[in-house]
Design a protein around this motif. Structure first.
Motif, PDB file in Angstrom:
ATOM      1  N   SER A 348     -17.244 -31.535  60.058  1.00  0.00           N
ATOM      2  CA  SER A 348     -16.424 -32.527  60.750  1.00  0.00           C
ATOM      3  C   SER A 348     -15.338 -33.067  59.827  1.00  0.00           C
ATOM      4  O   SER A 348     -14.183 -33.221  60.224  1.00  0.00           O
ATOM      5  CB  SER A 348     -17.301 -33.680  61.252  1.00  0.00           C
ATOM      6  N   ARG A 349     -15.685 -33.350  58.579  1.00  0.00           N
ATOM      7  CA  ARG A 349     -14.699 -33.844  57.610  1.00  0.00           C
ATOM      8  C   ARG A 349     -13.634 -32.785  57.323  1.00  0.00           C
ATOM      9  O   ARG A 349     -12.444 -33.098  57.198  1.00  0.00           O
ATOM     10  CB  ARG A 349     -15.405 -34.263  56.316  1.00  0.00           C
ATOM     11  N   ALA A 350     -14.074 -31.531  57.206  1.00  0.00           N
ATOM     12  CA  ALA A 350     -13.118 -30.453  56.952  1.00  0.00           C
ATOM     13  C   ALA A 350     -12.154 -30.302  58.132  1.00  0.00           C
ATOM     14  O   ALA A 350     -10.936 -30.158  57.947  1.00  0.00           O
ATOM     15  CB  ALA A 350     -13.867 -29.142  56.712  1.00  0.00           C
ATOM     16  N   THR A 351     -12.692 -30.337  59.349  1.00  0.00           N
ATOM     17  CA  THR A 351     -11.861 -30.216  60.546  1.00  0.00           C
ATOM     18  C   THR A 351     -10.867 -31.367  60.639  1.00  0.00           C
ATOM     19  O   THR A 351      -9.697 -31.178  60.993  1.00  0.00           O
ATOM     20  CB  THR A 351     -12.750 -30.192  61.803  1.00  0.00           C
ATOM     21  N   THR A 352     -11.319 -32.572  60.303  1.00  0.00           N
ATOM     22  CA  THR A 352     -10.438 -33.743  60.312  1.00  0.00           C
ATOM     23  C   THR A 352      -9.326 -33.591  59.285  1.00  0.00           C
ATOM     24  O   THR A 352      -8.161 -33.909  59.558  1.00  0.00           O
ATOM     25  CB  THR A 352     -11.245 -35.018  60.042  1.00  0.00           C
ATOM     26  N   SER A 353      -9.674 -33.105  58.087  1.00  0.00           N
ATOM     27  CA  SER A 353      -8.675 -32.895  57.037  1.00  0.00           C
ATOM     28  C   SER A 353      -7.602 -31.922  57.510  1.00  0.00           C
ATOM     29  O   SER A 353      -6.396 -32.157  57.328  1.00  0.00           O
ATOM     30  CB  SER A 353      -9.349 -32.354  55.769  1.00  0.00           C
ATOM     31  N   PHE A 354      -8.031 -30.846  58.140  1.00  0.00           N
ATOM     32  CA  PHE A 354      -7.092 -29.840  58.642  1.00  0.00           C
ATOM     33  C   PHE A 354      -6.173 -30.446  59.702  1.00  0.00           C
ATOM     34  O   PHE A 354      -4.955 -30.267  59.671  1.00  0.00           O
ATOM     35  CB  PHE A 354      -7.876 -28.662  59.219  1.00  0.00           C
ATOM     36  N   ALA A 355      -6.762 -31.175  60.656  1.00  0.00           N
ATOM     37  CA  ALA A 355      -5.980 -31.730  61.767  1.00  0.00           C
ATOM     38  C   ALA A 355      -4.970 -32.762  61.272  1.00  0.00           C
ATOM     39  O   ALA A 355      -3.819 -32.777  61.711  1.00  0.00           O
ATOM     40  CB  ALA A 355      -6.923 -32.354  62.792  1.00  0.00           C
ATOM     41  N   VAL A 356      -5.402 -33.620  60.355  1.00  0.00           N
ATOM     42  CA  VAL A 356      -4.503 -34.662  59.834  1.00  0.00           C
ATOM     43  C   VAL A 356      -3.342 -34.038  59.071  1.00  0.00           C
ATOM     44  O   VAL A 356      -2.172 -34.383  59.286  1.00  0.00           O
ATOM     45  CB  VAL A 356      -5.272 -35.645  58.929  1.00  0.00           C
ATOM     46  N   MET A 357      -3.643 -33.100  58.184  1.00  0.00           N
ATOM     47  CA  MET A 357      -2.588 -32.486  57.380  1.00  0.00           C
ATOM     48  C   MET A 357      -1.654 -31.637  58.231  1.00  0.00           C
ATOM     49  O   MET A 357      -0.450 -31.546  57.955  1.00  0.00           O
ATOM     50  CB  MET A 357      -3.196 -31.647  56.263  1.00  0.00           C
ATOM     51  N   GLN A 358      -2.188 -31.028  59.273  1.00  0.00           N
ATOM     52  CA  GLN A 358      -1.336 -30.246  60.176  1.00  0.00           C
ATOM     53  C   GLN A 358      -0.348 -31.154  60.901  1.00  0.00           C
ATOM     54  O   GLN A 358       0.831 -30.823  61.043  1.00  0.00           O
ATOM     55  CB  GLN A 358      -2.198 -29.494  61.187  1.00  0.00           C
ATOM     56  N   ALA A 359      -0.829 -32.319  61.342  1.00  0.00           N
ATOM     57  CA  ALA A 359       0.052 -33.269  62.013  1.00  0.00           C
ATOM     58  C   ALA A 359       1.102 -33.815  61.056  1.00  0.00           C
ATOM     59  O   ALA A 359       2.282 -33.905  61.396  1.00  0.00           O
ATOM     60  CB  ALA A 359      -0.773 -34.412  62.603  1.00  0.00           C
ATOM     61  N   VAL A 360       0.667 -34.174  59.850  1.00  0.00           N
ATOM     62  CA  VAL A 360       1.604 -34.699  58.848  1.00  0.00           C
ATOM     63  C   VAL A 360       2.661 -33.648  58.517  1.00  0.00           C
ATOM     64  O   VAL A 360       3.858 -33.956  58.418  1.00  0.00           O
ATOM     65  CB  VAL A 360       0.844 -35.121  57.570  1.00  0.00           C
ATOM     66  N   ALA A 361       2.224 -32.401  58.357  1.00  0.00           N
ATOM     67  CA  ALA A 361       3.164 -31.327  58.027  1.00  0.00           C
ATOM     68  C   ALA A 361       4.136 -31.066  59.173  1.00  0.00           C
ATOM     69  O   ALA A 361       5.320 -30.813  58.942  1.00  0.00           O
ATOM     70  CB  ALA A 361       2.402 -30.045  57.691  1.00  0.00           C
ATOM     71  N   ALA A 362       3.646 -31.130  60.410  1.00  0.00           N
ATOM     72  CA  ALA A 362       4.514 -30.886  61.560  1.00  0.00           C
ATOM     73  C   ALA A 362       5.653 -31.904  61.610  1.00  0.00           C
ATOM     74  O   ALA A 362       6.824 -31.546  61.774  1.00  0.00           O
ATOM     75  CB  ALA A 362       3.702 -30.938  62.847  1.00  0.00           C
ATOM     76  N   TYR A 363       5.310 -33.180  61.443  1.00  0.00           N
ATOM     77  CA  TYR A 363       6.339 -34.211  61.456  1.00  0.00           C
ATOM     78  C   TYR A 363       7.188 -34.149  60.189  1.00  0.00           C
ATOM     79  O   TYR A 363       8.415 -34.304  60.234  1.00  0.00           O
ATOM     80  CB  TYR A 363       5.700 -35.596  61.596  1.00  0.00           C
ATOM     81  N   GLY A 364       6.537 -33.927  59.042  1.00  0.00           N
ATOM     82  CA  GLY A 364       7.264 -33.891  57.772  1.00  0.00           C
ATOM     83  C   GLY A 364       8.257 -32.745  57.689  1.00  0.00           C
ATOM     84  O   GLY A 364       9.409 -32.933  57.276  1.00  0.00           O
ATOM     85  N   LEU A 365       7.834 -31.558  58.099  1.00  0.00           N
ATOM     86  CA  LEU A 365       8.731 -30.406  58.047  1.00  0.00           C
ATOM     87  C   LEU A 365       9.846 -30.511  59.085  1.00  0.00           C
ATOM     88  O   LEU A 365      10.953 -30.017  58.853  1.00  0.00           O
ATOM     89  CB  LEU A 365       7.938 -29.108  58.243  1.00  0.00           C
ATOM     90  N   SER A 366       9.547 -31.161  60.203  1.00  0.00           N
ATOM     91  CA  SER A 366      10.611 -31.400  61.186  1.00  0.00           C
ATOM     92  C   SER A 366      11.685 -32.313  60.590  1.00  0.00           C
ATOM     93  O   SER A 366      12.886 -32.101  60.792  1.00  0.00           O
ATOM     94  CB  SER A 366      10.030 -32.040  62.450  1.00  0.00           C
ATOM     95  N   PHE A 367      11.251 -33.312  59.818  1.00  0.00           N
ATOM     96  CA  PHE A 367      12.197 -34.211  59.149  1.00  0.00           C
ATOM     97  C   PHE A 367      13.011 -33.451  58.102  1.00  0.00           C
ATOM     98  O   PHE A 367      14.232 -33.611  57.995  1.00  0.00           O
ATOM     99  CB  PHE A 367      11.443 -35.367  58.497  1.00  0.00           C
ATOM    100  N   VAL A 368      12.318 -32.598  57.321  1.00  0.00           N
ATOM    101  CA  VAL A 368      13.011 -31.801  56.295  1.00  0.00           C
ATOM    102  C   VAL A 368      14.034 -30.880  56.949  1.00  0.00           C
ATOM    103  O   VAL A 368      15.160 -30.728  56.458  1.00  0.00           O
ATOM    104  CB  VAL A 368      11.994 -30.982  55.462  1.00  0.00           C
ATOM    105  N   PHE A 369      13.640 -30.262  58.059  1.00  0.00           N
ATOM    106  CA  PHE A 369      14.533 -29.347  58.764  1.00  0.00           C
ATOM    107  C   PHE A 369      15.795 -30.071  59.229  1.00  0.00           C
ATOM    108  O   PHE A 369      16.914 -29.573  59.073  1.00  0.00           O
ATOM    109  CB  PHE A 369      13.794 -28.745  59.966  1.00  0.00           C
ATOM    110  N   SER A 370      15.596 -31.265  59.791  1.00  0.00           N
ATOM    111  CA  SER A 370      16.738 -32.041  60.261  1.00  0.00           C
ATOM    112  C   SER A 370      17.618 -32.510  59.103  1.00  0.00           C
ATOM    113  O   SER A 370      18.846 -32.426  59.165  1.00  0.00           O
ATOM    114  CB  SER A 370      16.245 -33.246  61.066  1.00  0.00           C
ATOM    115  N   SER A 371      16.982 -32.974  58.029  1.00  0.00           N
ATOM    116  CA  SER A 371      17.729 -33.513  56.884  1.00  0.00           C
ATOM    117  C   SER A 371      18.474 -32.433  56.109  1.00  0.00           C
ATOM    118  O   SER A 371      19.487 -32.712  55.471  1.00  0.00           O
ATOM    119  CB  SER A 371      16.772 -34.251  55.941  1.00  0.00           C
ATOM    120  N   SER A 372      17.959 -31.196  56.149  1.00  0.00           N
ATOM    121  CA  SER A 372      18.566 -30.105  55.382  1.00  0.00           C
ATOM    122  C   SER A 372      19.632 -29.362  56.174  1.00  0.00           C
ATOM    123  O   SER A 372      20.127 -28.325  55.721  1.00  0.00           O
ATOM    124  CB  SER A 372      17.487 -29.125  54.933  1.00  0.00           C
ATOM    125  N   GLY A 373      19.950 -29.870  57.365  1.00  0.00           N
ATOM    126  CA  GLY A 373      20.954 -29.207  58.183  1.00  0.00           C
ATOM    127  C   GLY A 373      20.472 -27.923  58.805  1.00  0.00           C
ATOM    128  O   GLY A 373      21.260 -27.000  59.052  1.00  0.00           O
TER     129      GLY A 373
END
Length: 402
Positions: A348-373
């Motif tokens: 359960s902890r491993a699954t939670t770690s995966f889900a949280v980091m996937q969500a953070v990466a999805a939003y974070g990389l979307s921000f990087v994509f927008s900021s980098s043109g």
């Protein structure tokens, strides 16, 4: 010699094949359909004016929020009721959510049912495989876990094939069609879950085994690696099709072809990963997985090998999107071989770690994509770096243990 019929009250031997089919059905419903089928449905939902684009995006987040809740509370649900009962209930909940989403009553209505579908997916991910694998001999766990998580790959493939066909009949018919598929899979899995008896291969632990230290440091390292692996998968999961279609200027159809290859990889990935783990052990198989994924994600960033390189990259990353799951679960079982009661909580902890980091990466990389043109290459570079870091954490943890 005692005969089996001499004790009619004894539990029947667990059928590994039937249990694996039940687990595959659960992962197909909870993750494959409940999550990935929404991706091709989103443009249709916006186009049919069910919800505006800004609102529809929050409905995707509702599923992720429900997934986190399901992963966090799955253990409590399994303690309150028998695991088989919880698993059946969660599959029925996912089916009911598909039916409810066939009617765009209101945003709140849709949000609640998308959350419910995510809740069922998180609980099924945490409970299904450990419940089955506890009754599977260690030598066959790689095969069984690979078969269970093939359901995720089938869902990814279905998202690019079956859903577009259903959409020709309209959105309501598509949601109801998914509900019918989910109900059939629930029926297939219904009697495939283990009964009350202890696993046939289980042995009473010795005093020495009870004295084994709980491997907290190794588990924490594994949770971190799994989270970093989630980050590494996000560039392909979100941006691959757009990169081919717009970044390389090849058009939407070419992008869709790469997604089909991604889906093909996702179908075979868990089985190949499970076979590798049965041959080499889950620890070694994980290191191979990190290394192969890092190379595959780096191919678009480096621009190596042109179109053939991109094809290979799509298939390999597609394979490990669900293929990494049985490897990590198997590693959890290895580390907790002398603490079997802790497996579900650790998973359960491993699954939670995966889900949280996937969500953070999805939003974070979307921000990087927008900021980098709109720089796609930096996204793949970040993903490859995360996978290299996951391998480094694993190697450091192994050296520290020695």
């Amino acid at each position: 010699m005692h005969q089996a019929v001499s004790n009619p009250s004894a539990p029947a031997a667990f059928n590994v094949w039937r249990g694996t089919l039940a687990g595959a059905s659960a992962s197909l419903i909870g993750i494959g359909l409940a999550r990935f089928a929404y991706t091709p449905l989103l443009p249709a939902i916006i186009g049919a004016h069910w919800f505006p684009a800004s609102t529809a995006a929050y409905l995707g987040a509702a599923n992720l929020g429900g997934y986190l809740a399901g992963a966090l509370f799955a253990g409590a649900m399994a303690r309150a009721a028998k695991p088989a009962t919880v698993l059946r209930a969660m599959m029925l909940l996912a089916t009911l959510a598909f039916v409810a989403c066939a009617m765009p009553v209101s945003f709140l209505w849709f949000f609640v049912w998308r959350f419910a579908s995510g809740l069922s997916g998180g609980a099924l991910m945490v409970l299904a495989a450990p419940t089955i694998l506890a009754h599977v001999p260690a030598a066959r766990r790689g095969f069984a876990s690979g078969g269970i998580f093939t359901g995720i790959g089938l869902g990814i493939a279905a998202s690019g094939t079956i859903v577009p066909i259903l959409l020709r009949q309209g959105l309501t018919a598509t949601w109801l069609g998914l509900a019918v598929v989910s109900l059939l899979l629930t029926a297939v899995a219904w009697n495939g879950w283990p009964g009350h008896g202890a696993p046939a291969h289980a042995q009473a632990p010795s005093r020495f085994e009870h004295a084994k230290a709980y491997p907290r440091a190794k588990l924490r390292a594994l949770f971190a690696e799994y989270g970093l692996n989630a980050v590494g998968l996000v560039p392909h999961m979100i941006f691959l099709v757009d990169y081919v279609a717009r970044g390389l200027g090849r058009g939407v159809e070419a992008g869709a072809e790469f997604w089909v290859l991604y889906g093909i990889g996702a179908i075979v990935g868990p089985l190949v990963a499970g076979h590798l783990a049965d041959r080499a052990g889950f620890g070694r198989a994980l290191r191979v997985a990190y290394l192969v994924q890092a190379a595959a994600v780096a191919i678009p960033a480096a621009g190596f090998f042109g179109t053939p390189g991109l094809l290979v990259s799509a298939v390999l990353v597609g394979a490990f999107t669900p293929g990494i799951v049985p490897l990590v679960l198997g590693r959890v079982n290895e580390l907790l071989a002398h603490h079997p009661s802790a497996v579900k909580d650790a998973w359960s902890r491993a699954t939670t770690s995966f889900a949280v980091m996937q969500a953070v990466a999805a939003y974070g990389l979307s921000f990087v994509f927008s900021s980098s043109g709109g720089n796609y290459l930096v996204l793949f570079a970040i993903g490859a770096a995360a996978l290299v870091l996951a391998l480094s954490v694993d190697l450091f943890s192994a050296l520290r243990a020695k």
